[in-house]
Design an enzyme around this catalytic site. Structure first.
Site, PDB file in Angstrom:
ATOM      1  N   SER A 247      13.133   9.928   5.250  1.00  0.00           N
ATOM      2  CA  SER A 247      12.638   8.617   5.153  1.00  0.00           C
ATOM      3  C   SER A 247      13.718   8.103   6.459  1.00  0.00           C
ATOM      4  CB  SER A 247      12.680   8.945   4.360  1.00  0.00           C
ATOM      5  OG  SER A 247      14.088   8.415   3.352  1.00  0.00           O
ATOM      6  N   ASP A 248      12.749   6.756   7.110  1.00  0.00           N
ATOM      7  CA  ASP A 248      13.599   5.728   7.204  1.00  0.00           C
ATOM      8  C   ASP A 248      13.739   5.351   6.247  1.00  0.00           C
ATOM      9  OD1 ASP A 248      13.850   3.778   9.170  1.00  0.00           O
ATOM     10  OD2 ASP A 248      12.489   3.769   9.496  1.00  0.00           O
ATOM     11  N   TRP A 249      14.904   3.761   6.446  1.00  0.00           N
ATOM     12  CA  TRP A 249      15.310   2.752   5.573  1.00  0.00           C
ATOM     13  C   TRP A 249      14.333   2.839   4.251  1.00  0.00           C
ATOM     14  CZ3 TRP A 249      20.486   1.499   6.200  1.00  0.00           C
ATOM     15  CH2 TRP A 249      21.029   0.256   5.268  1.00  0.00           C
ATOM     16  N   ASN A 250      14.397   2.704   3.042  1.00  0.00           N
ATOM     17  CA  ASN A 250      13.632   2.509   2.663  1.00  0.00           C
ATOM     18  C   ASN A 250      12.488   3.188   1.931  1.00  0.00           C
ATOM     19  OD1 ASN A 250      13.827   2.187   0.223  1.00  0.00           O
ATOM     20  ND2 ASN A 250      12.990  -0.070   0.094  1.00  0.00           N
ATOM     21  N   SER A 251      12.186   3.553   3.012  1.00  0.00           N
ATOM     22  CA  SER A 251      10.538   3.858   3.374  1.00  0.00           C
ATOM     23  C   SER A 251       9.411   4.303   2.286  1.00  0.00           C
ATOM     24  CB  SER A 251      10.429   5.050   4.999  1.00  0.00           C
ATOM     25  OG  SER A 251      10.470   6.099   4.849  1.00  0.00           O
TER      26      SER A 251
END
Length: 740
Positions: A275-279
């Site tokens: 995932s992207d940062w906290n996506s």
């Protein structure tokens, strides 16, 4: 090999050798390791931690097998943490250490949009290789690049990270970047795993606002936004990152169509997805997950293997598995994907930094490649005979970007150092010592609105033969979370340019920016314009080499330059529409007073800014001129399995040696769906001495004309095609052929 794993694996390997199997050593290793893991250890592999906790706390988590990857960890403790994983955890599984090494580690290359302007895959591959050599020497084995978002909106700050507006160019250069990062083998200690991001469509965010929604229909997704990612996967990209956006209401981090149907079933991707940062956590804000437990369920079932920093997997997957809400096979497959990349990177054999090896940081070869990249990435947009400058001229060096070592590096340069950045002013003082100059920046930085130094600027210009005005954007004004609704030169830079021009001396404008700015209003005040997307560590000497003619500009625009922001989105490979804009239309200043209601031309254009951009995709000037002639096709009729060969003669008709980027475009005139007015299908950098001519040949497999049509099946449709060999997307020699 880790001794904790070696003993049980010996027996497993011996047993496997006695039985017929198609399993590889990699498969056997992973299966055996997976069979020994507890559910908690498996989920730990799916957890990526940002280093923002005390070291003892982190080591305790590693010891318990709760972390599979870390990012942003200080270099001086990487070996210590890895040793904890290898020697103090139950199974001794190494961590994969990640870092945003986007366009260089210490030796910073031009931003990706700048590298794309080179139209040179070798430049891009060299940039990835240099970054990998430097970053891996300090323990980073995974980078979050290339960014393959097709980007058609200059308001979007992350256009700086992109490879432009064209799917073909992004695919070719993205593949080159993957090759650079990963080298000949992931197992090489100087190779780092690439990460194709952001999957998918992020570059089409509404209004150019970062993190915003996209509304990309399936055919456009297939024909425009997915191809660069597919090419990266085919090239061997080890990992993929999901994007922040929702498309048509479905966030990418829970989009099983993308992560399972496309990525796994169709493309046979066998790396892992992060995932992207906290996506993942943001799916609650999107309104598709009720709580953090729901987040973990949705993403795990969609096929998202590793969670970046939001920790819902750690907190909720055990109970979700116990409840049957997440099948155990989904966990096992995710962990298998992660272990596979760790195995291929050779981390089980040696996860440590070799502290005895000489440092490769800022190696002379690296600096030279960065300089070449900056040189080939600069685009000459205008030249009324002022350039190249003569070293005998006295030069006024003006503007806030003339000596801005931090800003010259551009966005996502976490590890670049100002002290190693060579600015234009510094290059003038070290490499061009014979040139007399007067330096007066006028403005301290790009946003500065204080004009107190403008009189001093004018005095410096009066004492000089020519003025070079360095303008643009600070690095912080582009990149993630830095979208703009106004993309003119910011602060008082336009006023500074006008003040310089008022003195009456020739003026050269050099722009260093992270996006295509709307500079039409500034062009009357500059006799020449050189555009350099933030050029990195060696940008200064590269720009001076171009200004003084040691090098000849060869960059081409990887993205359309609009006249004003209201034209966005404007890109070269648009559809024709039912009423395409013609040469004849009524501009706003020619509408008569008290006019009766009319449609003023009945075509698709703006009354105030017309139909055309300021500069088209693929545009770029040189200090010489190139003539195109004698376009010839090998066949005018081809089968869907055939090949068309197109040849044209390119001649340097000037008195200076130069390099031309020759471009191949096609148009499918009639399809089951509307097709773009032009599509890039090839490009070549051709060096020609003054007076020299060459036959330049492109080989076009007819299968490259396939697209997803009305029936959503990818195929070549029969019919007539136009073909151009051209200097840019708006000109060129034209011919036609037919696919039967």
């Amino acid at each position: 090999m880790n001794k904790k794993l070696f003993i049980p694996l010996v027996a497993a390997t011996a047993l496997a050798a006695c039985q017929p199997t198609t399993e590889t050593a990699e498969d056997r290793f992973i299966d055996q390791l997976l069979s020994q893991m507890t559910l908690e250890e498996k989920i730990g592999q799916m957890n990526q931690l940002n280093f923002d906790q005390p070291l003892d706390t982190v080591k305790a988590q590693v010891r318990r097998g709760e972390i599979g990857s870390m990012l942003n960890i200080p270099v001086d403790i990487i070996n210590e943490v890895q040793r904890t994983a290898m020697e103090e955890s139950r199974l001794g599984i190494p961590l994969i250490i990640g870092r945003d090494v986007i366009h260089g580690y210490k030796t910073v290359f031009p931003i990706p949009l700048g590298q794309a302007a080179s139209f040179n895959p070798q430049v891009v591959e060299d940039g990835g290789r240099v970054a990998a050599i430097e970053a891996t020497s300090q323990g980073m084995r995974w980078t979050f690049a290339p960014m393959l978002d097709v980007s058609r909106d200059a308001r979007w700050g992350r256009i700086a990270e992109s490879l432009g507006e064209d799917p073909y160019l992004a695919a070719e250069l993205g593949a080159a970047m993957v090759r650079g990062f990963q080298g000949d083998s992931l197992n090489d200690p100087t190779s780092m795993a690439a990460c194709a991001k952001h999957f998918v469509g992020y570059g089409a965010s509404e209004g150019g606002r970062d993190y915003n929604s996209t509304q990309i229909p399936l055919r456009s997704l297939r024909n425009v936004y997915l191809p660069p990612f597919q090419r990266a996967i085919e090239t061997g990209a080890a990992t993929v990152m999901t994007s922040f956006n929702d498309n048509d209401g479905v966030p990418s981090s829970c989009n099983d169509f993308l992560l399972r149907t496309v990525l796994r079933d169709e493309w046979r991707f066998d790396g892992f997805v992060v995932s992207d940062w906290n996506s993942m956590g943001e799916m609650m804000a999107h309104g598709v997950a009720a709580d953090r437990k729901d987040v973990a369920r949705l993403s795990a079932n969609a096929g998202l293997d590793m969670e970046m920093v939001s920790y819902t997997y750690m907190d909720y997957l055990p109970e979700l598995v116990a409840e049957g809400a997440v099948p155990m096979e989904h966990i096992d497959q995710a962990v298998r994907n992660i272990l596979r990349i760790k195995y291929r990177l050779g981390l089980f054999d040696n996860p440590y930094i070799d502290t005895d090896k000489p440092s490769p940081l800022y190696a002379e070869e690296h600096l030279q490649k960065a300089r070449t990249a900056a040189t080939q990435s600069a685009i000459l947009l205008k030249n009324d005979g002022v350039l190249p400058l003569k070293t005998s001229q006295t030069v006024a060096i003006i503007g806030p970007m003339a000596d801005a070592p931090h800003d010259q590096l551009g966005t996502w340069s976490f590890d670049g150092e100002q002290s190693h950045t060579v600015t234009p002013l510094k290059a003038l003082q070290t490499e061009y010592k014979q040139v007399k100059y007067h330096y007066e920046p006028g403005l301290r930085y790009s946003r500065d609105t204080n004009t107190d130094r403008f009189q001093a600027v004018k005095r410096a210009v009066r004492q000089s033969d020519v003025a070079v005005v360095f303008v643009g954007e600070e690095a912080i004004l582009s990149g993630e979370a830095h979208s703009l609704s106004n993309i003119n030169l910011i602060g008082k830079q336009s006023d500074l340019l006008q003040a310089v021009k008022s003195v009456g001396k020739p003026v050269v404008m050099v722009v260093m920016a992270g996006r295509p700015l709307t500079i039409e209003r500034d062009l009357p005040y500059a006799d020449a314009v050189l555009y350099s997307f933030h050029p990195g560590t060696m940008g200064g000497p590269a720009i001076l080499d171009l200004l003084f003619g040691r090098e000849n500009p060869s960059g081409k625009l990887p993205v359309t330059f609009v006249r004003e922001v209201g034209q966005i989105p404007m890109y070269y490979n648009h559809h024709n529409t039912g009423r395409p804009a013609q040469d004849w239309f009524t501009p706003i200043d020619q509408i008569p007073l008290n006019a009766q209601q009319t449609s003023l031309g009945n075509t698709s254009f703006y009354l105030d800014s017309g139909r055309d951009p300021l500069f088209p995709f693929g545009y770029g000037l040189s200090y010489t001129r190139f003539e195109y002639a004698n376009l010839r096709l090998s066949d005018t009729v081809a089968s869907p399995t055939g090949v068309i060969t197109a040849t044209a003669t390119i001649k340097n008709v000037g008195t200076t040696d130069g390099t031309e980027v020759v471009q191949l475009y096609v148009r499918d005139l009639v399809g089951s769906i509307a097709r773009p007015v032009r599509e890039l299908k090839g490009f070549q950098r051709v060096h020609l001495k003054a007076g020299e001519s060459k036959a330049v040949t492109f080989t076009l497999p007819v299968q490259d004309l396939a697209f997803y049509g009305k029936d959503l099946v990818k195929k070549v449709e029969p019919g007539k095609f136009h073909l151009w060999i051209a200097p840019n997307s708006a000109e060129g020699l034209q011919s036609e052929f037919r696919v039967k």
